[in-house]
Design a protein around this motif. Structure first.
Motif, PDB file in Angstrom:
ATOM      1  N   GLU A 265      -0.453  -5.767   0.961  1.00 47.70           N
ATOM      2  CA  GLU A 265       0.790  -6.548   0.847  1.00 47.70           C
ATOM      3  C   GLU A 265       2.021  -5.594   0.645  1.00 47.70           C
ATOM      4  OE1 GLU A 265       2.967  -9.798   1.620  1.00 47.70           O
ATOM      5  OE2 GLU A 265       0.782  -9.353   1.838  1.00 47.70           O
ATOM      6  N   LYS A 266       2.003  -4.614  -0.363  1.00 45.32           N
ATOM      7  CA  LYS A 266       3.213  -4.005  -0.636  1.00 45.32           C
ATOM      8  C   LYS A 266       3.029  -2.680  -0.955  1.00 45.32           C
ATOM      9  CE  LYS A 266       5.010  -6.535  -4.090  1.00 45.32           C
ATOM     10  NZ  LYS A 266       5.715  -7.265  -5.045  1.00 45.32           N
ATOM     11  N   LYS A 346       4.612  -3.429   4.727  1.00 44.31           N
ATOM     12  CA  LYS A 346       4.147  -4.736   4.195  1.00 44.31           C
ATOM     13  C   LYS A 346       2.803  -5.007   5.456  1.00 44.31           C
ATOM     14  CE  LYS A 346       5.090  -9.550   3.882  1.00 44.31           C
ATOM     15  NZ  LYS A 346       6.144 -10.784   3.793  1.00 44.31           N
ATOM     16  N   ARG A 347       1.802  -4.896   4.790  1.00 46.51           N
ATOM     17  CA  ARG A 347       0.643  -5.129   5.661  1.00 46.51           C
ATOM     18  C   ARG A 347       0.765  -4.089   6.893  1.00 46.51           C
ATOM     19  NH1 ARG A 347       0.938 -10.372   3.980  1.00 46.51           N
ATOM     20  NH2 ARG A 347       2.114 -10.951   5.690  1.00 46.51           N
TER      21      ARG A 347
END
Length: 364
Positions: A265-266, A346-347
């Motif tokens: 995600e991050k 992000k992804r």
């Protein structure tokens, strides 16, 4: 005749300005291309490799300013001789690259308009014809503005060019034409769309049949022939679709962890293609940002092509709180024109990309 000279003059001048500006936008990238040309397998001028960036800046500024000089009619003889010598050199270089398949992209228009070696050569041949035509008809190249203003115009463009070069070196290219620009998803850039054209190969199968050699040509299937197989030659007819990203892979002790990183995600990414050449002044900012990123739930990842010893030395020297993983050097040079460079993902989508000099602009 004057009209033809005017048209040729505008075409050559605009093309030199455009080509020079595109490369000036990314002088580091052009210096990488020059390093390829200077390499042992091409021109064997390896002693010039350490000076590639300086040579790149001087060449592209001169190229851009020559285009301006041609358009305004400043010092026609000097301009035409310079243009002629430059295009003769580049025509030889692109022919050499194309014929011997040494450099797959000349870098003439940076990453904005990638050209194959033969396309680059044909482009230079057309330019050579136009420049020779202008050289022969030099008497028709007349000043556009008052001659007294020409020196000031050229001086202004010299200064603006060097200022722009300094800016992109201390930051990043203003225009990013690469597959790793902000907003792009790295994983998507690696995928081949459904229905995309595939590479086509031609196979020439050699057999001995009844004491004679026969050749059967097809697209790959083994021929049903009553004879003894001798050899097969393969030739690529068309390349097919090539994804924008082909060489991005993250390895941890030989294990591929690319997908693992790209689904996070991050991610806070530190890219340093060569730790021996990395700018050490940037690691104070790297240290501070990595600590902030970890405190906010980011996965912090370093990417380099350097070996384990260089990685360990850097981590210990600056007390870094993240590991460096192995990635192809060419891919890392394409990701960011800074060593180190800073990105957030992000992804797998690049959300920020900065030179270490602009570390304060990273928002976590």
């Amino acid at each position: 005749m004057k009209l033809l000279v005017g048209i040729a003059r505008v075409l050559v001048g605009v093309l030199f300005i455009f080509s020079g500006f595109i490369k000036l936008n990314d002088p580091v990238g052009f210096s990488f291309k020059l390093q390829e040309y200077f390499g042992e397998n091409v021109l064997n001028l390896e002693f010039l490799i350490p000076y590639a960036l300086v040579i790149a800046i001087i060449l592209v500024v001169f190229e851009l300013v020559l285009g301006i000089m041609l358009l305004i009619g400043y010092l026609p003889k000097f301009t035409m001789w310079s243009l002629l010598l430059m295009i003769l050199f580049f025509t030889f270089l692109t022919f050499y690259s194309a014929y011997f398949n040494k450099v797959t992209d000349c870098g003439c228009f940076g990453d904005a308009i990638p050209l194959t070696p033969w396309q680059s050569f044909y482009k230079d041949v057309i330019l050579l014809v136009l420049i020779i035509f202008l050289f022969v008809k030099i008497k028709f190249i007349t000043p556009v503005f008052a001659p007294v203003s020409h020196r000031w115009i050229i001086f202004l463009f010299f200064m603006l060019s060097f200022m722009f070069a300094y800016y992109v070196l201390m930051h990043l290219p203003v225009f990013d034409f690469r597959a790793y620009k902000v907003g792009n998803n790295i994983k998507e850039q690696m995928e081949i769309p459904e229905g995309a054209p595939k590479a086509v190969f031609e196979y020439k199968w050699k057999f001995e049949q009844d004491g004679e050699e026969i050749i059967i040509t097809n697209t790959g299937e083994y021929p049903q022939v009553d004879g003894e197989f001798i050899d097969v030659e393969t030739e690529q007819i068309s390349e097919g679709y090539v994804p924008p990203v082909t060489d991005f892979q993250i390895e941890d002790d030989g294990e591929d962890i690319t997908d693992e990183i790209l689904i996070e995600e991050k991610v806070f990414l530190i890219v340093a293609y060569d730790l021996r050449k990395t700018e050490r002044d940037g690691y104070k900012a790297v240290k501070e940002l990595s600590e902030e990123a970890l405190s906010k739930g980011y996965r912090v990842v370093g990417l380099t092509a350097s070996g384990e010893e260089e990685r360990r030395e850097l981590i210990e020297r600056y007390d870094l709180n993240f590991d460096f993983y192995q990635t192809d050097e060419t891919a890392l040079k394409a990701i960011v024109r800074s060593n180190p460079g800073l990105l957030t993902l992000k992804r797998g989508t690049i959300t920020q990309k900065k030179h270490w000099y602009d570390a304060d602009d990273i928002r976590l």
